[in-house]
Design a protein around this motif. Structure first.
Motif, PDB file in Angstrom:
ATOM      1  N   ALA A 215       0.770  -1.496   0.353  1.00 15.78           N
ATOM      2  CA  ALA A 215       0.113   0.118   0.075  1.00 15.78           C
ATOM      3  C   ALA A 215       1.067   1.572   0.320  1.00 15.78           C
ATOM      4  CB  ALA A 215      -1.060   0.162   0.742  1.00 15.78           C
ATOM      5  N   PRO A 216       2.287   1.085   0.734  1.00 17.14           N
ATOM      6  CA  PRO A 216       3.313   2.896   0.966  1.00 17.14           C
ATOM      7  C   PRO A 216       3.390   3.136  -0.623  1.00 17.14           C
ATOM      8  CG  PRO A 216       3.502   1.250   2.743  1.00 17.14           C
ATOM      9  CD  PRO A 216       2.645   0.133   2.064  1.00 17.14           C
ATOM     10  N   PHE A 217       3.507   2.021  -1.410  1.00 21.73           N
ATOM     11  CA  PHE A 217       3.540   2.398  -3.041  1.00 21.73           C
ATOM     12  C   PHE A 217       2.618   2.779  -3.737  1.00 21.73           C
ATOM     13  CE2 PHE A 217       6.971  -0.660  -0.925  1.00 21.73           C
ATOM     14  CZ  PHE A 217       7.997   0.631  -0.557  1.00 21.73           C
ATOM     15  N   MET A 218       1.621   1.778  -3.888  1.00 18.94           N
ATOM     16  CA  MET A 218       0.950   1.237  -4.838  1.00 18.94           C
ATOM     17  C   MET A 218      -0.397   2.736  -4.859  1.00 18.94           C
ATOM     18  SD  MET A 218       1.372  -0.974  -6.475  1.00 18.94           S
ATOM     19  CE  MET A 218       0.022  -0.660  -7.580  1.00 18.94           C
ATOM     20  N   THR A 219      -0.920   3.166  -3.422  1.00 22.73           N
ATOM     21  CA  THR A 219      -1.696   3.570  -3.058  1.00 22.73           C
ATOM     22  C   THR A 219      -1.786   4.868  -3.067  1.00 22.73           C
ATOM     23  OG1 THR A 219      -2.755   2.865  -0.954  1.00 22.73           O
ATOM     24  CG2 THR A 219      -3.643   4.677  -1.605  1.00 22.73           C
ATOM     25  N   PRO A 220      -0.040   5.546  -3.610  1.00 27.65           N
ATOM     26  CA  PRO A 220       0.230   7.111  -3.571  1.00 27.65           C
ATOM     27  C   PRO A 220      -0.211   7.043  -5.330  1.00 27.65           C
ATOM     28  CG  PRO A 220       1.591   6.048  -1.883  1.00 27.65           C
ATOM     29  CD  PRO A 220       0.500   5.410  -2.030  1.00 27.65           C
ATOM     30  N   PHE A 221       0.956   6.195  -5.892  1.00 31.71           N
ATOM     31  CA  PHE A 221       1.228   6.261  -7.381  1.00 31.71           C
ATOM     32  C   PHE A 221      -0.200   6.317  -7.988  1.00 31.71           C
ATOM     33  CE2 PHE A 221       1.144   2.899 -11.097  1.00 31.71           C
ATOM     34  CZ  PHE A 221       2.165   3.977 -11.839  1.00 31.71           C
ATOM     35  N   LEU A 222      -1.415   5.202  -7.217  1.00 32.15           N
ATOM     36  CA  LEU A 222      -2.622   5.375  -8.109  1.00 32.15           C
ATOM     37  C   LEU A 222      -3.413   6.632  -8.008  1.00 32.15           C
ATOM     38  CD1 LEU A 222      -3.246   1.362  -7.190  1.00 32.15           C
ATOM     39  CD2 LEU A 222      -2.760   2.386  -9.498  1.00 32.15           C
ATOM     40  N   THR A 223      -3.284   7.062  -6.700  1.00 31.33           N
ATOM     41  CA  THR A 223      -4.190   7.911  -6.444  1.00 31.33           C
ATOM     42  C   THR A 223      -3.663   8.622  -7.049  1.00 31.33           C
ATOM     43  OG1 THR A 223      -4.299   7.623  -4.031  1.00 31.33           O
ATOM     44  CG2 THR A 223      -4.816   9.667  -4.495  1.00 31.33           C
ATOM     45  N   HIS A 224      -2.346   9.589  -7.594  1.00 30.80           N
ATOM     46  CA  HIS A 224      -1.614   9.706  -8.090  1.00 30.80           C
ATOM     47  C   HIS A 224      -2.061   9.925  -9.674  1.00 30.80           C
ATOM     48  CE1 HIS A 224       1.118  13.700  -9.840  1.00 30.80           C
ATOM     49  NE2 HIS A 224       0.836  12.848 -11.249  1.00 30.80           N
ATOM     50  N   LEU A 225      -2.113   9.007  -9.838  1.00 30.77           N
ATOM     51  CA  LEU A 225      -2.529   8.831 -11.586  1.00 30.77           C
ATOM     52  C   LEU A 225      -4.083   8.545 -12.055  1.00 30.77           C
ATOM     53  CD1 LEU A 225      -1.336   7.001 -13.815  1.00 30.77           C
ATOM     54  CD2 LEU A 225      -2.362   4.644 -13.019  1.00 30.77           C
ATOM     55  N   ILE A 226      -5.006   9.172 -11.053  1.00 31.19           N
ATOM     56  CA  ILE A 226      -6.231   8.928 -11.659  1.00 31.19           C
ATOM     57  C   ILE A 226      -6.842  10.341 -11.474  1.00 31.19           C
ATOM     58  CG2 ILE A 226      -8.815   8.463 -10.376  1.00 31.19           C
ATOM     59  CD1 ILE A 226      -7.675   5.644  -9.676  1.00 31.19           C
ATOM     60  N   ILE A 227      -6.202  11.165 -10.653  1.00 28.59           N
ATOM     61  CA  ILE A 227      -6.587  12.274  -9.815  1.00 28.59           C
ATOM     62  C   ILE A 227      -5.309  13.378 -10.169  1.00 28.59           C
ATOM     63  CG2 ILE A 227      -9.111  11.410  -8.428  1.00 28.59           C
ATOM     64  CD1 ILE A 227      -7.488  12.318  -6.032  1.00 28.59           C
ATOM     65  N   GLY A 228      -4.631  13.061  -9.981  1.00 27.46           N
ATOM     66  CA  GLY A 228      -3.184  13.929 -10.138  1.00 27.46           C
ATOM     67  C   GLY A 228      -3.133  14.977 -11.110  1.00 27.46           C
ATOM     68  N   GLN A 229      -4.173  15.045 -11.921  1.00 27.01           N
ATOM     69  CA  GLN A 229      -4.888  15.990 -12.951  1.00 27.01           C
ATOM     70  C   GLN A 229      -5.374  16.844 -12.724  1.00 27.01           C
ATOM     71  OE1 GLN A 229      -2.575  16.250 -16.075  1.00 27.01           O
ATOM     72  NE2 GLN A 229      -2.369  13.849 -15.479  1.00 27.01           N
ATOM     73  N   SER A 230      -6.366  16.833 -11.782  1.00 22.43           N
ATOM     74  CA  SER A 230      -7.664  17.979 -11.363  1.00 22.43           C
ATOM     75  C   SER A 230      -7.003  19.000  -9.670  1.00 22.43           C
ATOM     76  CB  SER A 230      -9.052  17.194 -10.634  1.00 22.43           C
ATOM     77  OG  SER A 230      -8.933  16.350 -11.890  1.00 22.43           O
ATOM     78  N   ILE A 231      -5.788  18.241  -9.234  1.00 18.66           N
ATOM     79  CA  ILE A 231      -5.346  18.141  -7.514  1.00 18.66           C
ATOM     80  C   ILE A 231      -3.840  17.951  -7.153  1.00 18.66           C
ATOM     81  CG2 ILE A 231      -6.651  16.319  -6.638  1.00 18.66           C
ATOM     82  CD1 ILE A 231      -6.676  18.773  -3.784  1.00 18.66           C
ATOM     83  N   ASP A 232      -3.181  18.422  -7.062  1.00 22.29           N
ATOM     84  CA  ASP A 232      -1.816  17.920  -6.336  1.00 22.29           C
ATOM     85  C   ASP A 232      -1.970  17.011  -5.589  1.00 22.29           C
ATOM     86  OD1 ASP A 232       0.677  18.254  -6.294  1.00 22.29           O
ATOM     87  OD2 ASP A 232       0.804  19.097  -4.888  1.00 22.29           O
ATOM     88  N   VAL A 233      -1.027  15.928  -5.651  1.00 20.89           N
ATOM     89  CA  VAL A 233      -1.274  14.470  -4.567  1.00 20.89           C
ATOM     90  C   VAL A 233       0.329  14.339  -4.158  1.00 20.89           C
ATOM     91  CG1 VAL A 233      -1.182  12.399  -4.602  1.00 20.89           C
ATOM     92  CG2 VAL A 233      -3.147  13.638  -6.054  1.00 20.89           C
ATOM     93  N   ASP A 234      -0.338  14.555  -2.950  1.00 24.68           N
ATOM     94  CA  ASP A 234       1.483  14.947  -2.351  1.00 24.68           C
ATOM     95  C   ASP A 234       1.903  12.922  -2.186  1.00 24.68           C
ATOM     96  OD1 ASP A 234       3.895  14.864  -0.643  1.00 24.68           O
ATOM     97  OD2 ASP A 234       2.913  15.298   1.017  1.00 24.68           O
ATOM     98  N   VAL A 235       2.281  12.555  -3.163  1.00 28.42           N
ATOM     99  CA  VAL A 235       2.598  11.078  -3.160  1.00 28.42           C
ATOM    100  C   VAL A 235       3.987  10.757  -1.715  1.00 28.42           C
ATOM    101  CG1 VAL A 235       3.496   9.643  -4.682  1.00 28.42           C
ATOM    102  CG2 VAL A 235       2.584  11.019  -5.533  1.00 28.42           C
ATOM    103  N   LEU A 236       4.913  11.707  -2.022  1.00 28.57           N
ATOM    104  CA  LEU A 236       6.025  11.322  -0.771  1.00 28.57           C
ATOM    105  C   LEU A 236       5.550  11.260   0.910  1.00 28.57           C
ATOM    106  CD1 LEU A 236       8.581  10.751  -0.295  1.00 28.57           C
ATOM    107  CD2 LEU A 236       9.970  12.770  -0.224  1.00 28.57           C
ATOM    108  N   GLY A 237       4.536  12.829   0.832  1.00 29.53           N
ATOM    109  CA  GLY A 237       3.997  12.483   2.517  1.00 29.53           C
ATOM    110  C   GLY A 237       3.083  11.256   1.974  1.00 29.53           C
ATOM    111  N   MET A 238       2.151  10.857   1.329  1.00 29.49           N
ATOM    112  CA  MET A 238       0.975   9.671   1.607  1.00 29.49           C
ATOM    113  C   MET A 238       1.794   8.517   1.320  1.00 29.49           C
ATOM    114  SD  MET A 238      -2.206  10.387  -1.208  1.00 29.49           S
ATOM    115  CE  MET A 238      -2.449   8.559  -0.774  1.00 29.49           C
TER     116      MET A 238
END
Length: 311
Positions: free
Chosen positions: A141-164
């Motif tokens: 999850a620490p790898f997949m959840t931030p990556f997939l979240t950024h992939l899906i909504i990263g165009q609409s909002i800044d996703v702090d991948v490292l923070g997640m």
């Protein structure tokens, strides 16, 4: 001690009821709910729940990965492919506002929920396979959840991948590892704690629901219809597609049931915790996770009664 264990078992058995009561209470008495449980506590509460999960994890749980790597890997891939895809489709189909879209996506990108192991057992599924898939997706999850979240909504909002990533490590991985070590070095205390784990987990989920729902009660009531529909669709389509994947890869019905349940049930408490911690500007983002906690316990119980009769 026997009475304490009985109370704990009752709490775990009727978790759907307690969570539903907590939701109704928080919707109609949000001021009281907010005073009882602050959203700032959500990550710590989840950490306690994950510590409890760690107490139940054994190294033998991962032997399924060595014995039957194909099914475990298929389960992992299905978990991180199907639920995020359904989340994406639902966000687009219902044209969800950004806050709700974030919440639905977080539910979809989180690992499988620990309650899936209980539902698999009640469904007469393959519990060892269930535990292996849940454990592996949780550790990934620490790898997949931030990556997939950024992939899906990263165009609409800044996703702090490292923070997640760091957040999931802090509230999931570290508590689980602590639980595993605690079990190894303090087995007698662990034995006592395991007897009351259902109560601890139920109380934790109830507290998270109260915190999240109380904070956004007004907005939830205003959007209740669409939120409930989306949450139910997300869960049911997860069960359905997981079942089809299972039928495609194995003829053993116990394993088909397991894959269906593993895909459909999410660690929705983690979704709410991540929303609170990393998307605080959008309070409504934590709501899909909280309502998913209510619904998937209800649907899981119903599904188990159906699957248990399936030969």
């Amino acid at each position: 001690m026997i009475m304490l264990k009985s109370i704990s078992n009752i709490a775990g058995k009727y978790i759907a009821v307690w969570v539903l009561i907590a939701t109704i209470f928080s919707l109609f008495l949000p001021e009281v709910g907010s005073k009882l449980v602050s959203t700032s506590w959500v990550s710590y509460i989840l950490g306690v729940i994950m510590f409890g999960m760690g107490l139940t994890v054994r190294t033998s749980d991962f032997k399924e990965l060595l014995i039957r790597p194909k099914l475990v890997i298929i389960g992992i891939i299905s978990q991180f492919a199907i639920m995020p895809l359904i989340a994406f489709i639902l966000v687009k189909a219902f044209n969800l506002p950004l806050a709700l879209a974030i919440g639905v996506v977080l539910v979809g990108t989180c690992p499988g929920g620990t309650s899936s192991n209980v539902i698999t057992y009640l469904s007469k599924g393959d519990v060892a396979l269930s535990v292996a898939i849940t454990s592996c997706t949780t550790l990934l999850a620490p790898f997949m959840t931030p990556f997939l979240t950024h992939l899906i909504i990263g165009q609409s909002i800044d996703v702090d991948v490292l923070g997640m990533f760091l957040g999931i490590v802090k509230v999931v991985i570290i508590p689980i590892l602590a639980g595993i070590l605690f079990h190894k070095f303090v087995p007698k205390v662990t034995e006592f704690l395991q007897d009351i784990l259902p109560f601890i987990s139920t109380a934790g989920i109830v507290a998270i629901v109260i915190a999240v729902v109380s904070k956004s009660a007004g907005a939830i009531i205003a959007n209740l219809g669409v939120i409930v529909i989306v949450v139910i669709c997300h869960n049911l389509f997860g069960y359905l597609l997981g079942f089809f994947v299972g039928k495609a890869v194995t003829k053993e019905i116990s394993k088909v049931k397991t894959l269906s349940i593993e895909v459909g049930m999410q660690n929705s408490g983690l979704a709410s915790a991540l929303a609170v911690a990393h998307f605080s500007a959008y309070p409504l983002a934590a709501v899909p996770g909280a309502l998913f906690s209510v619904w998937h316990n209800i649907s899981g119980g119903i599904l188990a009664s159906i699957y248990a009769r399936m030969k």
